[in-house]
Design a protein around this motif. Sequence first.
Motif, mmCIF file in Angstrom:
data_model
loop_
_atom_site.group_PDB
_atom_site.id
_atom_site.type_symbol
_atom_site.label_atom_id
_atom_site.label_comp_id
_atom_site.label_asym_id
_atom_site.label_seq_id
_atom_site.Cartn_x
_atom_site.Cartn_y
_atom_site.Cartn_z
ATOM 1 N N ASN A 187 0.843 -1.184 0.000
ATOM 2 C CA ASN A 187 0.000 0.000 0.000
ATOM 3 C C ASN A 187 0.889 1.249 0.000
ATOM 4 O O ASN A 187 1.983 1.236 0.562
ATOM 5 C CB ASN A 187 -0.877 -0.022 1.259
ATOM 6 C CG ASN A 187 -2.148 0.761 1.106
ATOM 7 O OD1 ASN A 187 -2.352 1.453 0.109
ATOM 8 N ND2 ASN A 187 -3.022 0.658 2.093
ATOM 9 N N THR A 210 -5.506 -9.441 -4.453
ATOM 10 C CA THR A 210 -6.185 -9.553 -3.162
ATOM 11 C C THR A 210 -7.305 -8.530 -3.037
ATOM 12 O O THR A 210 -8.432 -8.846 -2.651
ATOM 13 C CB THR A 210 -5.172 -9.366 -2.012
ATOM 14 O OG1 THR A 210 -4.075 -10.254 -2.202
ATOM 15 C CG2 THR A 210 -5.825 -9.634 -0.669
ATOM 16 N N TYR A 211 -6.996 -7.277 -3.349
ATOM 17 C CA TYR A 211 -7.992 -6.202 -3.298
ATOM 18 C C TYR A 211 -8.336 -5.724 -4.715
ATOM 19 O O TYR A 211 -8.573 -4.543 -4.935
ATOM 20 C CB TYR A 211 -7.466 -5.034 -2.470
ATOM 21 C CG TYR A 211 -7.556 -5.227 -0.970
ATOM 22 C CD1 TYR A 211 -8.697 -4.864 -0.276
ATOM 23 C CD2 TYR A 211 -6.510 -5.789 -0.261
ATOM 24 C CE1 TYR A 211 -8.791 -5.038 1.102
ATOM 25 C CE2 TYR A 211 -6.582 -5.977 1.106
ATOM 26 C CZ TYR A 211 -7.729 -5.598 1.786
ATOM 27 O OH TYR A 211 -7.815 -5.782 3.145
ATOM 28 N N HIS A 216 -9.498 0.983 -0.707
ATOM 29 C CA HIS A 216 -9.341 1.299 0.702
ATOM 30 C C HIS A 216 -10.019 2.630 1.011
ATOM 31 O O HIS A 216 -10.014 3.552 0.189
ATOM 32 C CB HIS A 216 -7.861 1.423 1.070
ATOM 33 C CG HIS A 216 -7.089 0.144 0.918
ATOM 34 N ND1 HIS A 216 -7.583 -1.072 1.337
ATOM 35 C CD2 HIS A 216 -5.850 -0.100 0.389
ATOM 36 C CE1 HIS A 216 -6.682 -2.018 1.076
ATOM 37 N NE2 HIS A 216 -5.641 -1.460 0.510
ATOM 38 N N ARG A 252 2.390 -5.883 10.489
ATOM 39 C CA ARG A 252 1.281 -5.088 10.981
ATOM 40 C C ARG A 252 1.499 -4.633 12.427
ATOM 41 O O ARG A 252 1.219 -3.487 12.775
ATOM 42 C CB ARG A 252 -0.017 -5.895 10.866
ATOM 43 C CG ARG A 252 -1.294 -5.085 11.070
ATOM 44 C CD ARG A 252 -1.432 -3.923 10.101
ATOM 45 N NE ARG A 252 -0.923 -4.253 8.798
ATOM 46 C CZ ARG A 252 -1.547 -4.998 7.904
ATOM 47 N NH1 ARG A 252 -2.723 -5.500 8.167
ATOM 48 N NH2 ARG A 252 -1.000 -5.248 6.724
ATOM 49 N N GLY A 371 -6.419 -5.391 9.031
ATOM 50 C CA GLY A 371 -5.854 -6.109 7.900
ATOM 51 C C GLY A 371 -6.884 -7.001 7.256
ATOM 52 O O GLY A 371 -7.999 -7.193 7.762
ATOM 53 N N TYR A 372 -6.507 -7.571 6.138
ATOM 54 C CA TYR A 372 -7.410 -8.403 5.337
ATOM 55 C C TYR A 372 -7.846 -9.639 6.114
ATOM 56 O O TYR A 372 -7.042 -10.287 6.777
ATOM 57 C CB TYR A 372 -6.701 -8.818 4.039
ATOM 58 C CG TYR A 372 -7.562 -9.645 3.122
ATOM 59 C CD1 TYR A 372 -8.521 -9.034 2.322
ATOM 60 C CD2 TYR A 372 -7.426 -11.024 3.066
ATOM 61 C CE1 TYR A 372 -9.329 -9.790 1.485
ATOM 62 C CE2 TYR A 372 -8.217 -11.786 2.226
ATOM 63 C CZ TYR A 372 -9.171 -11.159 1.438
ATOM 64 O OH TYR A 372 -9.962 -11.906 0.619
ATOM 65 N N TYR A 404 -12.974 -1.290 11.896
ATOM 66 C CA TYR A 404 -11.853 -1.541 10.987
ATOM 67 C C TYR A 404 -11.042 -0.261 10.850
ATOM 68 O O TYR A 404 -11.613 0.820 10.660
ATOM 69 C CB TYR A 404 -12.387 -1.970 9.613
ATOM 70 C CG TYR A 404 -11.312 -2.372 8.631
ATOM 71 C CD1 TYR A 404 -10.788 -3.662 8.644
ATOM 72 C CD2 TYR A 404 -10.832 -1.487 7.680
ATOM 73 C CE1 TYR A 404 -9.806 -4.051 7.739
ATOM 74 C CE2 TYR A 404 -9.859 -1.867 6.772
ATOM 75 C CZ TYR A 404 -9.347 -3.144 6.805
ATOM 76 O OH TYR A 404 -8.376 -3.521 5.917
ATOM 77 N N SER A 409 -4.135 -1.483 5.728
ATOM 78 C CA SER A 409 -3.818 -2.707 4.989
ATOM 79 C C SER A 409 -2.429 -2.633 4.372
ATOM 80 O O SER A 409 -2.000 -1.598 3.869
ATOM 81 C CB SER A 409 -4.852 -2.938 3.878
ATOM 82 O OG SER A 409 -4.461 -4.034 3.072
ATOM 83 N N HIS A 411 -1.766 -4.375 1.759
ATOM 84 C CA HIS A 411 -1.971 -4.677 0.342
ATOM 85 C C HIS A 411 -2.450 -3.445 -0.412
ATOM 86 O O HIS A 411 -3.286 -2.682 0.082
ATOM 87 C CB HIS A 411 -3.035 -5.772 0.177
ATOM 88 C CG HIS A 411 -2.543 -7.145 0.453
ATOM 89 N ND1 HIS A 411 -1.953 -7.937 -0.500
ATOM 90 C CD2 HIS A 411 -2.551 -7.893 1.588
ATOM 91 C CE1 HIS A 411 -1.631 -9.114 0.022
ATOM 92 N NE2 HIS A 411 -1.986 -9.108 1.286
ATOM 93 N N ASP A 413 -4.813 -1.558 -2.968
ATOM 94 C CA ASP A 413 -6.185 -1.777 -3.396
ATOM 95 C C ASP A 413 -6.243 -1.772 -4.919
ATOM 96 O O ASP A 413 -5.209 -1.810 -5.599
ATOM 97 C CB ASP A 413 -7.127 -0.742 -2.765
ATOM 98 C CG ASP A 413 -6.832 0.682 -3.218
ATOM 99 O OD1 ASP A 413 -5.919 0.900 -4.049
ATOM 100 O OD2 ASP A 413 -7.528 1.605 -2.742
#
Length: 536
Positions: A187, A210-211, A216, A252, A371-372, A404, A409, A411, A413
């Motif tokens: 990200n 993944t995204y 996001h 994270r 996170g995811y 959230y 994240s 990752h 998006d």
Amino acid sequence: MEITFIGATHEVTGSCTLLSVGGRHIMIDCGMEQGKDVFVNQELPVKPQEVDCVILTHAHIDHSGKLPLLYRQGFRGQIYATEATTSLCEIMLRDSAHIQEMEAEWKNRKGQRSGKKPVEPMYTVDDADAVMKQFVPYPYEKRFQAAEGVEVIFRDVGHLLGSACVKFFLSENGEERTIVFSGDVGNKDKPILKDPAAFEEADYVVIESTYGDRYHEKPQDHADTVGQLADAIERTLARGGNVVIPSFAVGRTQELLYYIREIKQRGLVRCNPNFKVYIDSPLAHEATGIFVQTDPDYFDEDLQAVLASGQNPIFFPGLEVAVSAEESRAINFDTEPKVILSASGMCEAGRIRHHLKHNLWRRESLILFAGYQANGTLGRVIFEGAEKVMLFGEEIQVNAEVSYLANISGHADKDGLTDWICSFEKKPDLVFVNHGEDAVAASFAEYLMDEKGFKRAVAPYSGTVYDLITGSAVILTEGVPVEAPKSAAKVEGLYRTLVEAGKRLMLLIETFRGRTNRDVRKLTRDIDSIIEKWED
């Protein structure tokens, strides 16, 4: 010259791909599946001992977690990774092996009473230690030969400390091709790590998704993310609850510590400026040590400036580390409102499940995802609004606030993935989309062609093979769904019947208020007898 897709095809975990060049076999990642297994992965088309080497994009278990198993099955080639990835794998693979051993021990303890055959762990700590001897670390941007006809460059992709996208230079019988694997794209505008970089050109690109269908929720800037986290901590501590953050031990957790250090320095939690923060994960504790000792060149300019000022960027007053099981259990007997960071990040295993058991039912507490959450995981179930969950055989009511943290994240998006692949100065001839849920991988491939002008983009299933000389498919497969055990529905139905019986028992107990002492003693003995019969 062929590419065979094995894992993370129309799924988010279990990354594994095989390149075959001039009789050499090069594996890219060797990951473990996490969460719900949707499609059957095809077997490797070669024996483990015939794999010449592994190129590892980063240390996360869904990319590295089966390396000790590969070694156990006979692989003895070299594993090429960045220096930081090598350091992280040393602790992460040992931790994974320890989990495998503990789970096997638990199953055997249960099975012994019912006469079941002993089970073996997927791999052991000895396997993890042995496979680490096969690692050969390389820095970013240094081209090296991984096998005859195969040269490789790592480039920082900003997902995790040491994570890389990888460019392969392939040569076979006078034909030359290039292919880039994205790994997991990071990200943008995140603390600690640099923004993801890409390569200028390649004939083929394998990109994660993944995204690939989501965006996001983007704070305006770094300060906004800090403000969101501070607000979450403030409102929870003020009402007497705990902030429980399921957090991946590596990556994270360190990012969250970076934010919390700033929150404390700026006094943003006014109701309790000296609040305690617990890291309840031995692995996270070890990983944090690696982050602190890593070459500063791995980090972004902001973190380098913090280090240059003499500060520890991920340490602050009030930070406590629980290493032993006793220290972990003590956290839930501490009545002072606090922040708890614990693994695993998707709530599938580890100490986080104990903290959920002690906090999910409390209206004053907050479960803050950062996170995811893969499909089929406990984290996904809670995040999507489950009213009750099962933990350690006990039904737990979900009364806590569930939220959230935006833009935390690791990752990219959909925009980030698009920016990454569109930064190639020359569009690749063919894009392979993997590492995404079934519909997401397919839709992202279509999006690249329909809206971004890529000539060809496909989302292959496990077992699909492409010829990289011609760019044509050699074998095209369809996804084979994993069948649930036939008895699963029956078992679930019987369990629900048991729960209803337990409820009737509680109603019966309530009618015993005011009954004779003889009756109460008799029912108590009967219940105690049942408990003693079935208790571990």
